[in-house]
Design a protein around this motif. Sequence first.
Motif, PDB file in Angstrom:
ATOM      1  N   SER A  79       0.798  -1.241  -0.101  1.00 31.29           N
ATOM      2  CA  SER A  79      -0.056   0.029   0.085  1.00 31.29           C
ATOM      3  C   SER A  79       0.787   1.255  -0.081  1.00 31.29           C
ATOM      4  O   SER A  79       0.435   2.180   0.063  1.00 31.29           O
ATOM      5  CB  SER A  79      -1.003   0.163   1.293  1.00 31.29           C
ATOM      6  N   ILE A  83      -0.944   5.828  -5.721  1.00 35.28           N
ATOM      7  CA  ILE A  83      -1.638   5.073  -6.307  1.00 35.28           C
ATOM      8  C   ILE A  83      -1.798   5.045  -7.911  1.00 35.28           C
ATOM      9  O   ILE A  83      -1.842   6.028  -8.438  1.00 35.28           O
ATOM     10  CB  ILE A  83      -3.169   5.227  -5.760  1.00 35.28           C
ATOM     11  N   SER A  86      -6.594   1.760  -8.679  1.00 32.98           N
ATOM     12  CA  SER A  86      -7.654   1.521  -7.870  1.00 32.98           C
ATOM     13  C   SER A  86      -9.075   1.397  -8.039  1.00 32.98           C
ATOM     14  O   SER A  86      -9.544   1.864  -9.318  1.00 32.98           O
ATOM     15  CB  SER A  86      -7.682   2.781  -6.610  1.00 32.98           C
ATOM     16  N   LYS A  89     -12.098   2.921  -4.399  1.00 34.31           N
ATOM     17  CA  LYS A  89     -11.440   3.442  -3.251  1.00 34.31           C
ATOM     18  C   LYS A  89     -10.525   2.357  -2.668  1.00 34.31           C
ATOM     19  O   LYS A  89      -9.876   2.511  -1.899  1.00 34.31           O
ATOM     20  CB  LYS A  89     -12.108   3.929  -2.378  1.00 34.31           C
ATOM     21  N   THR A  91      -7.242   0.063  -2.954  1.00 29.67           N
ATOM     22  CA  THR A  91      -5.971   0.251  -3.891  1.00 29.67           C
ATOM     23  C   THR A  91      -5.413  -1.065  -4.347  1.00 29.67           C
ATOM     24  O   THR A  91      -5.438  -1.887  -3.491  1.00 29.67           O
ATOM     25  CB  THR A  91      -4.954   0.995  -2.994  1.00 29.67           C
ATOM     26  N   THR A  94       0.366   0.154  -6.466  1.00 27.33           N
ATOM     27  CA  THR A  94       0.906   1.502  -6.186  1.00 27.33           C
ATOM     28  C   THR A  94       2.313   1.654  -6.883  1.00 27.33           C
ATOM     29  O   THR A  94       2.839   0.444  -7.417  1.00 27.33           O
ATOM     30  CB  THR A  94       1.368   1.745  -4.547  1.00 27.33           C
TER      31      THR A  94
END
Lengths: 248, 227
Positions: A79, A83, A86, A89, A91, A94
């Motif tokens: 995490s 990002i 996604s 909302k 994720t 990354t």
Amino acid sequence: MSIVLKKENIDPRVKIFIVMCISTLAILINDIKYLSYVLSISIIFTVGFKVNLYIVIKKFKRLFQMIFIIVIIQSIFNSEGAILISVFKITLLTDIGLIKGIEYILRMLIIISSALILSTSSSVVLLQGLIKCKIPYELAFMVCIGLRFIPILSEEIKDTFIAIQIRGIDIKKLKLKKKLELVSITLMPVVISTIDKSKKLSASIESRGFRKYLTRTSIYELKFSLKDFILIFSIIALSSLIVFSYFI
Amino acid sequence: MKKLINEKFINISNLTFSYKKNNLFNDFNLSFDNNIFTSIIGENGSGKTTITKLICGMITPKNGRVFIDNRDVSKMSLSEVGNIIGYLFQNPEKQIFGESVIDELSFAMKFNGISIDIINGKVEHILKKFDLEEIKDQKCHLLSHGEKQRVALSTIFLKNPKYLILDEPTTGLDVVRKEILLELLNSIKNDGVGILMISHDLEFVDKLSDRIIMLENGKVIKDEYCS
């Protein structure tokens, strides 16, 4: 009487040294650019030692698939960082996750390709090389026997899955839970047969007088040639170059 | 329905196969009838086991095709082949996965989602047929070689195979066990199941075979039907 290894053969100590340098670099470095350099060096040496990469890729297809799946999972569960992807909302990917995933792939490829260099020497010669590197004989012997068992184990697993399918079980059509159950059941005979083989092997070794004398001699005599020194020099130079440019 | 290829049960057509650079079979043709007992004999490395593995699709030929009951093996999965052909490996331990004899007999059926009642019925029938009732609760790894082989053979029969391939079934068997196996194979043969056996045991081959094929370096050098 001793047999001096043919001149075109590279001393196993050189191969061990090259693998040691490359794999150490793979562990120390945390940068895609530098890991790519190390991978290039590793591939150059692997090809130089006449390893057929096409056959290796074909053989390790499943392993590569597994590595790729691990990378995807690893990237998803990371995490940290900005990002990239996604969904609702949540994720999924990354930038740091992606970088770590690529680094993991590169590291694995470096380790696999460098280890292939050792496969170009027979276990007897490799054993002699390890002994000359002052590794205790018993330990070196265990390493070589362990290496010898890898293809046997892989063949055993392959045969087991053939035997299961020829009994009318379509593994592909099984649900994941059943698949896992099948693997856990079938791996047991493989493990038992491998232990059995190793027991037989140790009995056979003991019966042939293993460790009867404190010092052991070998029919193979290892001698460094000019080629070996050139290789050692080039790997030291390349490794130093990467270490200095990465750390300093 | 008219059969597409011909009436033979197994057909090997223009098959080429090599182990690395050693060419074993080159444009090889052979066929096997159902309902008869065929034996393949020959020296080590003549291609006996390889031919049976090619028939079942365990290994893939370089060229050529194998047909089982007019179906192309290259288009069938191993499990599909396994439902038609029962294969007994030279080492029965390779195909035993269950802890006890009963576990072993129900192993494949459990994974194929067959109900417990049907499994129990089939297992009971096979235990009787193969004279395994006395050892049904014994651990498989503690059985003798002959018993393991009988268990392996019995598991094959749970699927009612149309054809049977036996890879050196007499290896490691004493005279008594050989006689038991001989009787068992004779009864299977009389049930109308076609059998292909690989063996070095010429006496055993002579007692059972309707057809004997001799292989040498991947070539048939003798193919005779016995009277």
